[in-house]
Design a protein around this motif. Structure first.
Motif, PDB file in Angstrom:
ATOM      1  N   TRP A 199     -24.787 118.456  12.104  1.00 52.28           N
ATOM      2  CA  TRP A 199     -26.137 118.533  12.652  1.00 52.28           C
ATOM      3  C   TRP A 199     -26.608 117.586  13.586  1.00 52.28           C
ATOM      4  O   TRP A 199     -27.154 117.886  14.466  1.00 52.28           O
ATOM      5  CB  TRP A 199     -26.784 119.032  11.476  1.00 52.28           C
ATOM      6  N   CYS A 255     -35.411 123.445  16.661  1.00 52.55           N
ATOM      7  CA  CYS A 255     -35.079 122.800  15.552  1.00 52.55           C
ATOM      8  C   CYS A 255     -35.777 123.077  14.486  1.00 52.55           C
ATOM      9  O   CYS A 255     -35.530 123.513  13.220  1.00 52.55           O
ATOM     10  CB  CYS A 255     -34.906 121.360  15.483  1.00 52.55           C
ATOM     11  N   SER A 279     -32.583 127.736  19.287  1.00 53.36           N
ATOM     12  CA  SER A 279     -32.436 128.063  17.756  1.00 53.36           C
ATOM     13  C   SER A 279     -31.071 128.662  17.789  1.00 53.36           C
ATOM     14  O   SER A 279     -30.235 128.160  16.718  1.00 53.36           O
ATOM     15  CB  SER A 279     -33.426 128.536  16.950  1.00 53.36           C
ATOM     16  N   VAL A 330     -28.940 120.379  21.534  1.00 53.55           N
ATOM     17  CA  VAL A 330     -30.095 121.340  21.942  1.00 53.55           C
ATOM     18  C   VAL A 330     -31.000 120.463  22.570  1.00 53.55           C
ATOM     19  O   VAL A 330     -31.695 120.983  23.533  1.00 53.55           O
ATOM     20  CB  VAL A 330     -30.297 121.824  20.607  1.00 53.55           C
ATOM     21  N   ILE A 367     -37.228 120.447  20.074  1.00 46.43           N
ATOM     22  CA  ILE A 367     -37.948 120.044  18.733  1.00 46.43           C
ATOM     23  C   ILE A 367     -38.139 120.987  17.766  1.00 46.43           C
ATOM     24  O   ILE A 367     -37.938 121.406  16.905  1.00 46.43           O
ATOM     25  CB  ILE A 367     -38.358 118.749  18.835  1.00 46.43           C
ATOM     26  N   PHE A 424     -29.218 119.908   7.067  1.00 50.85           N
ATOM     27  CA  PHE A 424     -30.218 119.868   8.377  1.00 50.85           C
ATOM     28  C   PHE A 424     -31.545 120.983   7.844  1.00 50.85           C
ATOM     29  O   PHE A 424     -32.582 120.558   8.173  1.00 50.85           O
ATOM     30  CB  PHE A 424     -29.386 120.920   9.194  1.00 50.85           C
ATOM     31  N   LEU A 455     -28.225 126.283  18.397  1.00 50.60           N
ATOM     32  CA  LEU A 455     -27.914 125.158  17.362  1.00 50.60           C
ATOM     33  C   LEU A 455     -27.298 125.821  16.150  1.00 50.60           C
ATOM     34  O   LEU A 455     -26.407 125.140  15.637  1.00 50.60           O
ATOM     35  CB  LEU A 455     -29.546 124.983  16.961  1.00 50.60           C
ATOM     36  N   PHE A 486     -35.372 119.229   8.081  1.00 51.22           N
ATOM     37  CA  PHE A 486     -36.200 119.761   8.964  1.00 51.22           C
ATOM     38  C   PHE A 486     -37.278 120.864   8.398  1.00 51.22           C
ATOM     39  O   PHE A 486     -37.979 121.361   9.081  1.00 51.22           O
ATOM     40  CB  PHE A 486     -35.578 120.433  10.222  1.00 51.22           C
ATOM     41  N   VAL A 526     -28.218 118.700  16.941  1.00 53.04           N
ATOM     42  CA  VAL A 526     -29.417 118.607  17.371  1.00 53.04           C
ATOM     43  C   VAL A 526     -29.735 117.945  18.643  1.00 53.04           C
ATOM     44  O   VAL A 526     -30.491 118.405  19.583  1.00 53.04           O
ATOM     45  CB  VAL A 526     -30.288 117.680  16.470  1.00 53.04           C
TER      46      VAL A 526
END
Lengths: 341, 323, 496
Positions: free
Chosen positions: B99, B235, B86, B106, B232, B159, B89, B163, B103
């Protein structure tokens, strides 16, 4: 003991509130000090009648400061008939976020918090803003969202005052001073260090060393080395609680006459002062109990329609060998002093 | 006499197996029922959406953990790696990387870290407990070094919205991501050669190897999948916090393991189900949410979670019996 | 001194001992012989307190004894050195020697380390064992660890010492050391039971010999009164009445041929030819290297040297998967450990090696899997409620059928069956034999490893016998007898 003390405080508060509230109302300016936040009797009655619920989030409850803060907040909320939901995040930003969201969810009337991570609470603060729930935060403003105010201890002034007392005690120009600190990139830490630098400069002294660490062991090692390397060292300023302990111990071991000033006055510091033979000249104590109380007052004021200033500074106590008994009672209201038994 | 005793034991075992299989569902129903009764704030759409978005990170990591535990392995590094990813990111975005690319990078980093865990564990023949303990320390340290211990705010609103806040067909995006990952893991385990072989591999690695299962490849793949899910999750976590926080998720690893155990998995391998893990994770999420709503202190949450975990483990042992 | 009378012990499905007896005198070395599965180990485990006999009595020095556990037997002075070593790798020699009897001080709370090493060193010196007391057991060779194990028993001045195949892993020097230890005990009046397959040792070494067959006592006599053929006859002895398989004319096509295959101490230059459509038996004593040889052929282990040809092409499988793809399947003797995955279902087990073949680009259809598993359950007559039944709940025979089904389903050209009927009841055995014959009739090349000679004689077209890592010989089943097979199995190359 607690009730006597709180009644005393409440009395004082009422007087102060009367003095300070009137000019504020007249000028329609913001409320900017802990005193200014105090509620009048009528206001307190109003709050009692509203049956409010506030959330009170702390990043942890494992240190003196946090425990005293919570105790101060709970005592005052109780006096005002405010239902207080206290949650401790145990230093987990995710947990704090969940706790914050849950408070928003149940529609509390205000949230006060010491953030685990001010950078990570902004999204939640935004959601509180959408629901018109006032948020009052300690330390620094979040990355997003609006808070009603940021509360801070008087870091700069507190460390300036303690250092000035130290310089005064040494009483000679060009005195060599060392700083023992903590490697945190926080505004409060920078403020403390700046206070020290300014006070030393004003007294014509010179800083010869600036060391920092998170652990008391390592700090003790650093202090010992600094003392050995500098035969003319006259004073040490420790900018956080463990550094105070480390400096005290290192100087005791060296057997030299080096004076100490410190930021944070906790139990070990008080015991040093109580021992009668100490090198500590002055400690700057943060008033956690006062902050806890001001947290409730501040949120109550917002509910009543007042505006708080962007930052509210709570003054520190200057604790010395002469006044430590009285200071203890102010800093830790209702708590039996450690030397009592 | 002995046959009577044996019969009784078989009956105990069957009862324990039934309880174990029902536990995650029953406990979830009980807990939801209790909170609905005890808190006026619990049973409404908004709270449930919040519950889902809050627990999405846990769910994703728990799915991966299910496969790792199915193998008889463990991954202790997930919480620290979520924090590290994180932070990466947030820093990528702060450095001006768009973004979608951030992503993607990452995701690749997560798979790389997972792969590294797998390769060291499998090729070095080192217990994953140790490998991932080391990885946990490294990731924690790196996260602090990379950020200088300060969280990094994410300012790309697109972003954050996508998310966390956005909706698709009326449901929050994190819910869709969780459902997608759930479906993918379920298909992988139940409908692919590799997934089927994992069950044999976890229950009896030697027998599986003798049956022609490519043991090393399968194991490393699972760790890579775990890494992807962790990425994931990172994120989602970053979007929820609005920042990359270096120390943000200490409880995640243990909660993920707990979810798998409550789902009736066997820590020694060979038995684990994504669907029951989902129930276990939901149970933990509901507990976290409901207890905060009820203003129960965090310490009491630990104790209740602990009791449910112990119950799950005891039932699994009883059900496994003397096989 | 030690007398066992009328000992009977039944395991589920097997009568391991049937009114067996054994008598040991003080100061003698008594060889205890029999085929694999004759009941020797069971008998000795009863003496050692590991098993309880169903009936029968044990007398030690005229007193009736009953050992509920190994420590009671030890307390009575009966010590056993089993084949499975109990030396602990993470302790040193001294700690291993004195484990459970460590010198202590301060009321037993503290280990007295100086005394421990002093005692251990004096034991080693006394027994003439050239080992360092402080050396870690894990760094010792198998033979040296065996010596530590024996020394541990000897150091406790046993009344009775049972040695189960003590020389199987010993080198020359260690063997001599063992013999001198035994001679020493013998002189001190200890009775020694010596279980071995090595004829030469028996005659060189034992005062008396007892032979057990099918759990019954056959003979006990002075070794001077016995010779090799008599012993072998006594060990085999049963009337050969089982129906033989008629070895039909088989295709001459060679399926699998191994030449001078070697791996470590287990396989030392084996040559074997397996033809299409034949059932080849592989006989041999425990530790002869049969399983190890099969593992090389199945791609589980890699040979140090030697050559394999599969249907005329060079064959060097790098993995089980590679062997599978080449059409070679191996069904392990260790059914529960290696053959099937007990906690999984019948269907999951049967389909495991065939998953890739059953998939479409890696995707599997559950209906297809079930159909596949159900079909093979039917073909092998696996008695289970359905493909979802957990294998661990099935009987031994049905588990074995699942293990077979799983491999037959891969359609192998060569199948290696290691003890295919171990732990299987009579009825299931007959079914498995029929299956094996049917496989061969379909053209599969079948290798059957078995320790039961009658089984091999009944089932196989041809039988090869393995001894000490090599093929000692092979002969058509029709011409073989248990005697000839055992003669080959006891074959000891001159320079062994």
């Amino acid at each position: 003991m607690l009730s006597v003390k709180s009644r005393f405080l409440a009395g004082t508060a009422a007087v102060l509130a009367l003095v300070s509230a009137m000019p504020v109302l007249a000028q329609d300016a913001c409320l900017g000090t802990a005193e200014a936040l105090h509620l009048s009797d009528a206001q307190a009655e109003d709050i009692r009648a509203r049956g409010l619920t506030f959330g009170f989030l702390t990043n942890n409850i494992s240190d003196d400061f946090s425990r005293t803060l919570v105790a101060g907040g709970e005592a005052h909320a109780g006096a005002l008939g405010v239902d207080l939901i206290v949650n401790n995040a145990d230093f987990d930003a995710n947990t704090q976020l969940s706790q914050f969201d849950a408070l928003v969810q149940r529609g509390v009337d205000g949230i006060f918090l010491t953030a685990v991570d001010a950078g990570s609470i902004g999204q939640a603060v935004r959601r509180a803003n959408q629901d018109n729930i006032p948020v009052f935060i300690v330390g620094g403003a979040p990355a997003r969202g609006d808070v009603v105010s940021v509360m801070n201890a008087a870091s700069y002034q507190g460390s300036y005052d303690a250092t000035a007392a130290l310089m005064d005690h040494i009483g000679e120009p060009n005195a060599q001073i060392a700083i023992l600190g903590i490697p945190f990139a926080l505004q409060t830490i920078r403020d403390r260090e700046k206070g020290v630098l300014d006070a030393v400069g004003a007294a014509g002294g010179q800083i010869i060393s600036l060391q920092s660490d998170f652990s008391q062991d390592r700090l003790l090692e650093l202090a010992t080395n600094v003392i050995q390397a500098n035969p003319d060292l006259k004073g040490v300023v420790a900018t956080w609680s463990l550094a105070v302990n480390a400096a005290t111990e290192a100087i005791r071991q060296s057997g030299r006459d080096i004076a100490i000033a410190g930021y944070d006055s906790e139990v070990p510091g008080y015991m040093e002062l109580h021992s009668g033979e100490t090198n500590i000249v002055a400690l700057s104590g943060q008033q956690a109990a006062l902050q806890g109380r001001a947290a409730i007052d501040g949120l109550a004021q917002v509910v009543l329609g007042a505006t708080l200033c962007e930052e509210i500074i709570t003054p520190n106590l200057l604790v010395t060998a002469e006044n430590y008994v009285e200071m203890w009672d102010i800093q830790y209201p209702g708590v039996t002093p450690p030397w009592a038994d | 006499m002995t046959t009577v005793a044996a019969l009784r034991m078989a009956r105990t075992r069957r009862a324990a197996a039934l309880l174990r299989d029902l536990l995650p569902y029953a406990a979830l129903v009980l807990v939801v029922g209790y909170f609905a009764f005890a808190s006026e704030f619990f049973l409404n759409t908004r709270n449930f959406e919040r519950l889902v978005t809050d627990s999405a990170t846990l769910m994703l990591v728990a799915f991966g953990m299910t496969m790792v535990i199915l193998l008889g392995e463990i991954d202790l590094s997930v919480g620290a790696v979520v924090a590290l990813l994180s932070v990466i990111l947030a820093q990528l975005m702060a450095a001006g990387v768009g973004w979608p690319l951030a992503v993607l990078l990452v995701l690749l980093a997560g798979m790389g870290i997972g792969g590294l865990n797998g390769v060291i564990t499998v090729l070095g023949d080192i217990p994953s407990f140790i490998t991932t303990l080391g990885m946990m320390a490294i990731a924690t340290g790196l996260a602090f070094v990379v950020t200088g211990s300060v969280s990094v705010a994410i300012m790309q609103d697109r972003f954050l919205d996508l998310f966390y806040d956005d909706r698709l067909l009326g449901l929050p995006v994190p819910l869709w991501i969780v459902l997608g990952a759930f479906g993918a893991c379920g298909l992988y385990l139940n409908r692919t050669v590799a997934g089927h072989e994992l069950f044999a591999l976890g229950a009896n690695q030697k027998a599986a190897a003798l049956s022609g299962v490519p043991v090393k490849r399968r194991k490393i793949t699972v760790f890579v999948i775990m890494g992807a899910l962790v990425a994931i999750a990172a994120c989602l976590s970053a979007a929820r916090l609005g920042s990359g926080a270096p120390g943000s998720v200490p409880a995640l690893t243990l909660d993920a393991i707990a979810a798998v155990i409550i789902g009736g998995a066997n820590l020694f391998g060979g038995r684990a189900f994504v669907s029951r893990t989902l129930m276990g994770a939901a149970l933990i999420a509901v507990l976290n949410n409901g207890m905060v709503l009820l203003n129960v202190n965090i310490d009491a949450q630990y104790i209740i979670k602990g009791l449910i975990i112990l119950l799950a483990v005891v039932l699994e042992r009883l059900a496994a019996g003397a096989r | 001194m030690l007398e066992l009378t009328d000992i009977t012990k039944t395991f589920p499905g097997v009568r391991a001992l049937d009114s067996a007896r054994f008598e040991l005198r003080g100061g003698e070395v008594h060889a205890f012989m029999g085929e694999n599965g004759a009941g020797k180990s069971t008998m000795m485990k009863i003496v050692a307190g590991l098993f309880a006999a169903d009936s029968g009595t044990i007398h030690l020095d005229g007193q009736q004894m009953r050992f509920a556990n190994p420590s009671e037997a030890k307390a009575a002075g009966i010590h056993t050195v089993f084949q499975e070593l109990t030396v602990l790798d993470n302790l040193d020699v001294a700690q291993n020697l004195l484990i459970g009897r460590e010198p202590v001080r301060l009321g037993g709370a503290w280990l007295d380390k100086p005394a421990l090493y002093a005692q251990a060193e004096s034991i080693l010196r006394d027994l003439g064992i050239p080992l360092d007391a402080r050396r870690l057991a894990g760094s010792l060779s198998t033979g040296q660890r065996q010596i530590v194990e024996i020394a541990r028993a000897v150091a406790q001045n046993p009344r009775v010492l049972i040695l189960d195949e003590p020389t199987s892993s010993l080198g020359r020097n260690e063997e001599e050391l063992l013999f001198s230890l035994v001679a020493r005990l013998k002189a001190a009046g200890t009775g020694i039971v010596y279980i071995t397959h090595r004829m030469s040792e028996v005659f060189a070494f034992a005062d008396r010999i007892t032979v057990l067959r099918d759990g019954r006592h056959i003979l006990t006599d002075e070794s001077a009164n016995l010779d090799r053929p008599t012993l072998i006859r006594a060990m085999v002895g049963r009337e050969v009445s089982e129906a033989r398989h008629e070895g039909a004319a088989r295709s001459a096509e060679i399926a699998l041929e191994v030449t001078d295959l070697r791996r470590g101490q287990d396989v030392r230059g084996a040559d074997l030819t397996l033809r299409r459509g034949e059932v080849l038996g592989l006989a041999g004593l425990m530790g002869a290297g049969r399983t190890e040889l099969a593992r090389l052929m199945a791609g589980i282990d890699r040979p140090d040297a030697g050559r394999m040809m599969l249907f005329g092409q060079s064959y060097a499988p790098a993995s089980v998967r590679a062997a599978m793809l080449a059409g070679v399947a191996y069904v392990s003797e260790d059914r529960k450990g290696l053959g099937v995955v007990l906690p999984l279902s019948v269907g999951q087990n049967i389909a495991l090696p065939s998953l890739s073949r059953l998939s479409r680009r890696g995707w599997l259809s559950p209906t297809r899997l079930r159909a596949f598993a159900t079909e093979w359950m039917g073909r092998l007559g696996v008695k289970a409620r359905g493909p979802d039944t957990v294998v661990g709940t099935l009987s031994g025979g049905n588990q074995q059928k699942v293990a077979l089904a799983k491999w037959l389903a891969t359609a192998p050209r060569v199948i290696l069956l290691d003890e295919p009927t171990r732990g299987v009841d009579i009825g299931a055995k007959a079914e498995i034999y029929a299956l094996i014959r049917a496989l061969a009739a379909d053209g599969t090349a079948v290798l059957v490893i078995s320790s039961e000679l009658p089984e091999l004689l009944q089932l196989c077209d041809r039988i090869a016998v393995m001894a000490r890592g090599r093929i000692a010989g092979d002969l058509p089943a029709a011409e073989a007898t248990e005697e000839t097979l055992l003669e080959l199995a006891f074959h000891e190359p001159e320079a062994a």
